[in-house]
Design an enzyme around this catalytic site. Structure first.
Site, PDB file in Angstrom:
ATOM      1  N   VAL A  20       0.841  -1.205   0.000  1.00 54.15           N
ATOM      2  CA  VAL A  20       0.000   0.000   0.000  1.00 54.15           C
ATOM      3  C   VAL A  20       0.879   1.259   0.000  1.00 54.15           C
ATOM      4  O   VAL A  20       0.647   2.199  -0.771  1.00 54.15           O
ATOM      5  CB  VAL A  20      -0.972   0.001   1.206  1.00 54.15           C
ATOM      6  CG1 VAL A  20      -1.820   1.264   1.210  1.00 54.15           C
ATOM      7  CG2 VAL A  20      -1.869  -1.244   1.174  1.00 54.15           C
ATOM      8  N   GLU A 135      -9.903   6.198   6.341  1.00 53.85           N
ATOM      9  CA  GLU A 135     -10.776   5.627   5.305  1.00 53.85           C
ATOM     10  C   GLU A 135     -10.320   4.239   4.862  1.00 53.85           C
ATOM     11  O   GLU A 135     -11.126   3.349   4.589  1.00 53.85           O
ATOM     12  CB  GLU A 135     -10.812   6.572   4.086  1.00 53.85           C
ATOM     13  CG  GLU A 135     -11.731   6.146   2.971  1.00 53.85           C
ATOM     14  CD  GLU A 135     -13.194   6.091   3.413  1.00 53.85           C
ATOM     15  OE1 GLU A 135     -13.788   7.140   3.649  1.00 53.85           O
ATOM     16  OE2 GLU A 135     -13.737   4.967   3.528  1.00 53.85           O
ATOM     17  N   GLY A 140     -11.022  -1.452   2.264  1.00 53.43           N
ATOM     18  CA  GLY A 140     -10.015  -1.016   1.277  1.00 53.43           C
ATOM     19  C   GLY A 140     -10.383   0.232   0.511  1.00 53.43           C
ATOM     20  O   GLY A 140     -10.374   1.341   1.050  1.00 53.43           O
ATOM     21  N   ILE A 142     -13.321   1.086  -0.880  1.00 51.06           N
ATOM     22  CA  ILE A 142     -14.713   1.576  -0.845  1.00 51.06           C
ATOM     23  C   ILE A 142     -14.803   2.745   0.144  1.00 51.06           C
ATOM     24  O   ILE A 142     -14.412   2.598   1.298  1.00 51.06           O
ATOM     25  CB  ILE A 142     -15.695   0.463  -0.398  1.00 51.06           C
ATOM     26  CG1 ILE A 142     -15.525  -0.804  -1.252  1.00 51.06           C
ATOM     27  CG2 ILE A 142     -17.139   0.962  -0.464  1.00 51.06           C
ATOM     28  CD1 ILE A 142     -16.404  -1.970  -0.818  1.00 51.06           C
ATOM     29  N   LYS A 211     -13.021  -4.336  11.480  1.00 52.95           N
ATOM     30  CA  LYS A 211     -13.728  -3.370  10.628  1.00 52.95           C
ATOM     31  C   LYS A 211     -15.142  -3.124  11.173  1.00 52.95           C
ATOM     32  O   LYS A 211     -15.644  -1.989  11.160  1.00 52.95           O
ATOM     33  CB  LYS A 211     -13.780  -3.899   9.193  1.00 52.95           C
ATOM     34  CG  LYS A 211     -12.385  -4.068   8.578  1.00 52.95           C
ATOM     35  CD  LYS A 211     -12.425  -4.889   7.299  1.00 52.95           C
ATOM     36  CE  LYS A 211     -11.022  -5.181   6.799  1.00 52.95           C
ATOM     37  NZ  LYS A 211     -10.984  -6.174   5.721  1.00 52.95           N
TER      38      LYS A 211
END
Ligand code: HSE
Length: 440
Positions: A20, A135, A140, A142, A211
């Site tokens: 990432v 975010e 991920g 979305i 999450k």
């Protein structure tokens, strides 16, 4: 002189240069004109903390940027924002706390960290008027955090149902569509690079649980404690359950459920493999894709579908946070994080949560088996709503060896008591499988 040189520069420290982190650095470089045009800022990475300096030097990263110390990164002169993409809990926590204590805002994709230490981190941010952006921590690419926090701010959220672990969804999809067993499907997910090297949290449900904790906390305004969640992984799903569920009109998915009682009662938060009605959109979301159905009083049901993992998709969310952070650095923070409005503030004990259930009991074929099981359920006022009738050709030696049934609504605690009682019967040959039916 370049057309962007008059813009304000935001100086970034990047902690972590893995999949990432590298994608974020690449897009900030390659899309600098687009980002400057859209945001009105220039973004400059001034320091990068990595574990293995030699590997990144070999890959051509500017040696002047690299450090192996997150502390040195946080202490970099004139740094505006720390972007934490290194993962893990303890080091990441120390790094973010050090930045926040200096009044430096942070962007993080670290769901495990926020789920376990969110309250502490947001309290630290409040003390110095810094902000935390996250975010990329949920689903991920979305943009669901922004949706819950900002776009749906006028709604009472009554429920969120989400497929929020891509690896788990891939495994269940392959078991459903190609008839693979659990281990085979996991091996395939590994070979394709979807599962982590250590896929424990993907398989045992805790990646999705982290999450769900973040979403539940945002939706209901209090920090949901990990200990209050019922978390089950996909490892308890057998191939035959997928087949029986299909015959009953359902698809088995790993689902995070967050919902409030009518009129704002206690909040239910759980993550479990569950039966979803075949006709609901979430049931058709396959592969590594994530999807969330969010229900609010004003909007009704809104669906979010997209990539829940992967370098570029996650970088999309991180870059959105970096731009938001730039605006809040410039104009002052505006709800840049978690606001504990605490309207409801209590998680419902799992035993009291009510749903319909699917139950499979491995049994020996002998007189009275079905009557005894039905009797145990009836004594607790749990009604049977459907059964799967096996044809003699489906049974080993023509003897029936499994009882499969669906129940009407019942509290989980009562249902589990009934299943324990059934499991003690001498005709039961293996552990019963109990799965919830969720109706988004
Ligand atoms: N391992 C996670 C998943 C990716 O499979 O969804 C990011 O949380």
């Amino acid at each position: 002189m370049s057309e962007t040189s008059s813009l304000k520069t935001i100086r970034l420290g990047l902690a972590g240069l893995g999949t990432v982190g590298s994608a974020v650095a690449r897009h900030l470089r390659d899309e600098s004109r687009l980002l400057a045009g859209r945001s009105g800022f220039r973004f400059e990475i001034v320091r990068i903390a990595v574990r293995d300096k030699a590997r990144h030097l070999a890959a051509g990263v500017d040696p002047a940027l690299l450090t192996t110390s997150w502390r040195e990164l946080v202490e970099t002169e004139g740094i505006d924002l720390v972007v934490e993409l290194m993962g893990g809990e303890e080091e990441a926590r120390s790094c973010l706390l050090a930045a926040l204590e200096k009044g430096v805002s942070v962007v993080t994709a670290n769901k495990a960290l926020l789920a376990a230490h969110g309250a502490e981190l947001f309290a630290a941010a409040e003390r110095t008027a810094a902000s935390i952006f996250f975010e990329a921590a949920v689903a991920g690419g979305i943009p669901v955090i922004k949706a819950v926090k900002e776009s749906l701010v006028g709604n009472h959220i009554s429920a969120i149902h989400g497929i929020i672990n891509g690896t788990g969804n891939y495994i269940l999809t392959r078991m459903t569509e190609a008839g693979l067993g659990f281990s085979e499907a996991l091996e395939e997910a590994r070979a394709k690079g979807y599962a982590e090297a250590d896929p424990t949290l993907d398989v045992n449900g805790w990646d999705a649980a982290h999450k769900a904790i973040i979403l539940a906390s945002l939706a209901y305004g209090y920090w949901v404690a990990p200990a209050d969640l019922r978390v089950e992984g996909i490892d308890r799903v057998a191939r035959q359950d997928i087949g029986y569920a299909a015959r009953l009109g359902y698809v088995i998915k790993h689902v995070g459920v967050i919902k409030a009682g009518n009129g704002g009662g206690e909040v239910e938060v759980r993550v479990q493999p569950s039966l979803l009605p075949r006709e609901h959109t979430l049931a058709s979301v396959g592969g590594v894709t994530n999807a969330l159905a969010i229900r609010g009083d004003l909007i009704g049901e809104s669906l979010f579908v997209g990539p829940g993992a992967g370098g570029d998709a996650t970088a999309s969310s991180v870059i959105s946070d970096i731009v938001d952070a730039a605006h809040s650095l410039d104009k002052g923070p505006r709800n840049a994080g978690f606001v504990p409005h605490g309207l409801y503030g209590r998680t419902k004990p799992a035993a009291l949560t009510v749903s319909e259930f699917y139950l499979r009991i491995p049994v020996r074929d002998q007189p009275g088996v079905i009557a005894r099981i039905a009797g145990i359920l009836a004594a607790k006022e749990i009604g049977i709503s459907a059964t799967v009738s096996l044809a003699p050709s489906e049974m080993p030696d023509g003897k029936f060896n499994e009882v499969i049934l669906m129940t009407h609504e019942a509290p989980l605690g009562l249902m589990e008591e009934a299943v324990e009682e059934v499991a003690r019967e001498a005709f039961v040959t293996g552990p019963p499988v109990l799965l919830r039916v969720e109706k988004p």
